[in-house]
Design a protein around this motif. Structure first.
Motif, PDB file in Angstrom:
ATOM      1  N   PRO A  45       0.819  -1.216   0.000  1.00  0.00           N
ATOM      2  CA  PRO A  45       0.000   0.000   0.000  1.00  0.00           C
ATOM      3  C   PRO A  45       0.850   1.261   0.000  1.00  0.00           C
ATOM      4  N   PRO A  46       0.252   2.405  -0.394  1.00  0.00           N
ATOM      5  CA  PRO A  46       1.035   3.649  -0.486  1.00  0.00           C
ATOM      6  C   PRO A  46       1.742   4.038   0.801  1.00  0.00           C
ATOM      7  N   HIS A  47       1.087   3.866   1.949  1.00  0.00           N
ATOM      8  CA  HIS A  47       1.711   4.326   3.189  1.00  0.00           C
ATOM      9  C   HIS A  47       2.972   3.519   3.505  1.00  0.00           C
ATOM     10  N   ARG A  48       2.992   2.233   3.154  1.00  0.00           N
ATOM     11  CA  ARG A  48       4.190   1.428   3.394  1.00  0.00           C
ATOM     12  C   ARG A  48       5.304   1.806   2.426  1.00  0.00           C
ATOM     13  N   TYR A  49       4.935   2.095   1.189  1.00  0.00           N
ATOM     14  CA  TYR A  49       5.936   2.539   0.213  1.00  0.00           C
ATOM     15  C   TYR A  49       6.570   3.856   0.660  1.00  0.00           C
ATOM     16  N   LEU A  50       5.727   4.787   1.088  1.00  0.00           N
ATOM     17  CA  LEU A  50       6.220   6.084   1.543  1.00  0.00           C
ATOM     18  C   LEU A  50       7.126   5.917   2.761  1.00  0.00           C
ATOM     19  N   ALA A  51       6.734   5.058   3.698  1.00  0.00           N
ATOM     20  CA  ALA A  51       7.557   4.830   4.885  1.00  0.00           C
ATOM     21  C   ALA A  51       8.910   4.247   4.507  1.00  0.00           C
ATOM     22  N   ALA A  52       8.927   3.329   3.537  1.00  0.00           N
ATOM     23  CA  ALA A  52      10.185   2.714   3.113  1.00  0.00           C
ATOM     24  C   ALA A  52      11.103   3.725   2.447  1.00  0.00           C
ATOM     25  N   ARG A  53      10.532   4.628   1.635  1.00  0.00           N
ATOM     26  CA  ARG A  53      11.364   5.630   0.980  1.00  0.00           C
ATOM     27  C   ARG A  53      11.924   6.621   1.997  1.00  0.00           C
ATOM     28  N   ARG A  54      11.151   6.942   3.045  1.00  0.00           N
ATOM     29  CA  ARG A  54      11.650   7.840   4.079  1.00  0.00           C
ATOM     30  C   ARG A  54      12.811   7.207   4.851  1.00  0.00           C
ATOM     31  N   ILE A  55      12.695   5.923   5.151  1.00  0.00           N
ATOM     32  CA  ILE A  55      13.783   5.244   5.845  1.00  0.00           C
ATOM     33  C   ILE A  55      15.019   5.189   4.951  1.00  0.00           C
ATOM     34  N   ALA A  56      14.826   4.946   3.660  1.00  0.00           N
ATOM     35  CA  ALA A  56      15.968   4.925   2.736  1.00  0.00           C
ATOM     36  C   ALA A  56      16.649   6.289   2.692  1.00  0.00           C
ATOM     37  N   ARG A  57      15.861   7.359   2.613  1.00  0.00           N
ATOM     38  CA  ARG A  57      16.434   8.708   2.630  1.00  0.00           C
ATOM     39  C   ARG A  57      17.162   8.958   3.950  1.00  0.00           C
ATOM     40  N   ALA A  58      16.576   8.528   5.046  1.00  0.00           N
ATOM     41  CA  ALA A  58      17.203   8.736   6.350  1.00  0.00           C
ATOM     42  C   ALA A  58      18.557   8.044   6.428  1.00  0.00           C
ATOM     43  N   LYS A  59      18.654   6.836   5.891  1.00  0.00           N
ATOM     44  CA  LYS A  59      19.931   6.124   5.920  1.00  0.00           C
ATOM     45  C   LYS A  59      21.001   6.889   5.144  1.00  0.00           C
ATOM     46  N   SER A  60      20.629   7.427   3.999  1.00  0.00           N
ATOM     47  CA  SER A  60      21.589   8.190   3.206  1.00  0.00           C
ATOM     48  C   SER A  60      22.081   9.412   3.967  1.00  0.00           C
ATOM     49  N   LEU A  61      21.166  10.117   4.638  1.00  0.00           N
ATOM     50  CA  LEU A  61      21.549  11.314   5.379  1.00  0.00           C
ATOM     51  C   LEU A  61      22.350  10.975   6.627  1.00  0.00           C
ATOM     52  N   LEU A  62      22.016   9.868   7.268  1.00  0.00           N
ATOM     53  CA  LEU A  62      22.788   9.435   8.434  1.00  0.00           C
ATOM     54  C   LEU A  62      24.217   9.099   8.047  1.00  0.00           C
ATOM     55  N   ARG A  63      24.379   8.408   6.917  1.00  0.00           N
ATOM     56  CA  ARG A  63      25.727   8.081   6.460  1.00  0.00           C
ATOM     57  C   ARG A  63      26.522   9.335   6.125  1.00  0.00           C
ATOM     58  N   ALA A  64      25.815  10.368   5.675  1.00  0.00           N
ATOM     59  CA  ALA A  64      26.484  11.631   5.342  1.00  0.00           C
ATOM     60  C   ALA A  64      26.840  12.442   6.578  1.00  0.00           C
ATOM     61  N   GLY A  65      26.398  11.997   7.761  1.00  0.00           N
ATOM     62  CA  GLY A  65      26.777  12.653   8.996  1.00  0.00           C
ATOM     63  C   GLY A  65      25.876  13.790   9.440  1.00  0.00           C
ATOM     64  N   GLN A  66      24.685  13.924   8.842  1.00  0.00           N
ATOM     65  CA  GLN A  66      23.796  15.009   9.248  1.00  0.00           C
ATOM     66  C   GLN A  66      23.271  14.778  10.664  1.00  0.00           C
ATOM     67  N   PRO A  67      23.041  15.824  11.426  1.00  0.00           N
ATOM     68  CA  PRO A  67      22.481  15.685  12.777  1.00  0.00           C
ATOM     69  C   PRO A  67      21.119  15.002  12.743  1.00  0.00           C
ATOM     70  N   LEU A  68      20.804  14.282  13.800  1.00  0.00           N
ATOM     71  CA  LEU A  68      19.572  13.494  13.828  1.00  0.00           C
ATOM     72  C   LEU A  68      18.329  14.361  13.671  1.00  0.00           C
ATOM     73  N   GLY A  69      18.329  15.534  14.297  1.00  0.00           N
ATOM     74  CA  GLY A  69      17.167  16.408  14.177  1.00  0.00           C
ATOM     75  C   GLY A  69      16.935  16.856  12.747  1.00  0.00           C
ATOM     76  N   GLU A  70      18.023  17.169  12.035  1.00  0.00           N
ATOM     77  CA  GLU A  70      17.892  17.578  10.630  1.00  0.00           C
ATOM     78  C   GLU A  70      17.429  16.415   9.759  1.00  0.00           C
ATOM     79  N   VAL A  71      17.907  15.220  10.050  1.00  0.00           N
ATOM     80  CA  VAL A  71      17.482  14.046   9.293  1.00  0.00           C
ATOM     81  C   VAL A  71      15.987  13.818   9.485  1.00  0.00           C
ATOM     82  N   ALA A  72      15.520  13.940  10.720  1.00  0.00           N
ATOM     83  CA  ALA A  72      14.095  13.733  11.005  1.00  0.00           C
ATOM     84  C   ALA A  72      13.240  14.702  10.184  1.00  0.00           C
ATOM     85  N   LEU A  73      13.613  15.970  10.165  1.00  0.00           N
ATOM     86  CA  LEU A  73      12.837  16.962   9.420  1.00  0.00           C
ATOM     87  C   LEU A  73      12.921  16.719   7.916  1.00  0.00           C
ATOM     88  N   ALA A  74      14.093  16.350   7.425  1.00  0.00           N
ATOM     89  CA  ALA A  74      14.269  16.135   5.986  1.00  0.00           C
ATOM     90  C   ALA A  74      13.488  14.930   5.487  1.00  0.00           C
TER      91      ALA A  74
END
Length: 286
Positions: free
Chosen positions: A229-258
């Motif tokens: 379903p769409p909500h699961r797809y959206l959640a998966a893409r957000r987690i994928a984006r979060a992993k990329s930003l975490l690897r780049a060293g962005q602060p956790l608060g900024e990752v959450a908002l992004a």
């Protein structure tokens, strides 16, 4: 170094194979380097695709369920999600694995080739030759330090190049047109919208409007097209984006908002539910 999570990695670990190193690439991809000798392995319906390239040895490997032999350095094996196989490992070998989540495989098929993912099937291939993919593994993947943040972008690019080559040369396309689900154009518009607006509250109504469908019909067609379903797809893409930003060293608060989370605590809960680790733990391990 993060232990690889796919089922084939678990099977190899149980046989006594040695994990030399492993890493996550993000967006449904992970890598591992193994050494093995003189034992057996059986794979029963893993939930991921595996691209395997022999780095050394392999001449004594037999795929028993097909009576195939002929492994050697640079030989390629493709093990689709859901396949079954039995292997006898004779002598020493060293091999590289790329593990691919089927959702990421489908996503790449749509975005890179505009191919309906329901029409493609990854080859079940054993001991085949693909010098280009072997060269990418040896020249672009293996020399990198998979745990070094400075090498992460290069590893990501090399693994996506591998996946691109697999999609170009090692899939079958079923004939005919798939009529159910979203049209290719609607699928692309919705996917592009999701990727461009992961930092926003994307509602089902907004996604349906982008596909030019009613909300009810869109939800049904989306699930047919993507298998979730769409909500699961959206959640998966957000987690994928979060992993990329975490690897780049962005602060956790900024990752959450992004990634569209209203608070860091909400982000922490969602990330741990998806990965079994908090964002901080995942960053230390990846």
């Amino acid at each position: 170094m993060e232990e690889p999570s796919p089922k084939i990695a678990h099977v190899l670990a149980r046989t006594g194979a040695h994990l030399a190193r492993a890493g996550t690439v993000g967006r449904g991809l992970s890598v591992a380097e193994w050494s093995n000798r003189d034992n057996y392995a059986r794979y029963d319906g893993p939930g991921h695709h595996t691209v395997s390239v022999y780095l050394a040895g392999g001449e004594g490997v037999v795929r028993e369920d097909r009576d195939l032999r002929g492994g050697a350095p640079d030989k390629l094996c493709l093990l689709p999600a859901g396949h079954e196989s039995r292997w006898r490992i004779g002598g020493p070998l060293r091999m590289f694995h790329l593990y691919v989540d089927p959702e990421e495989f489908a996503h790449r098929a749509v975005t890179a080739f505009d191919v309906d993912p329901r029409r493609i099937r990854l080859h079940d291939a054993t001991f085949c030759d693909d010098p280009a993919l072997a060269a990418v593994v040896r020249g672009a993947v293996m020399p990198l330090d998979w745990a070094e943040p400075g090498d992460r972008s290069a590893l990501d690019a090399a693994c996506h190049l591998l996946l691109h080559g697999v999609l170009r040369r090692h899939i079958d396309k079923e004939p005919g047109e798939v009529r159910a689900g979203l049209s290719p154009a609607a699928r692309c518009r919705v996917m592009e919208m999701v990727e461009a607006h992961l930092d926003e509250a994307l509602t089902l109504d907004r996604l349906a409007a982008e596909a030019r469908l009613s909300t009810f019909h869109f939800a049904k067609m989306f699930r047919i097209s993507f298998g979730l379903p769409p909500h699961r797809y959206l959640a998966a893409r957000r987690i994928a984006r979060a992993k990329s930003l975490l690897r780049a060293g962005q602060p956790l608060g900024e990752v959450a908002l992004a990634c569209g989370y209203g608070s860091q605590s909400h982000f922490n809960r969602a990330f741990k539910a998806a990965t079994d680790r908090t964002p901080g733990e995942w960053r230390r391990w990846s």
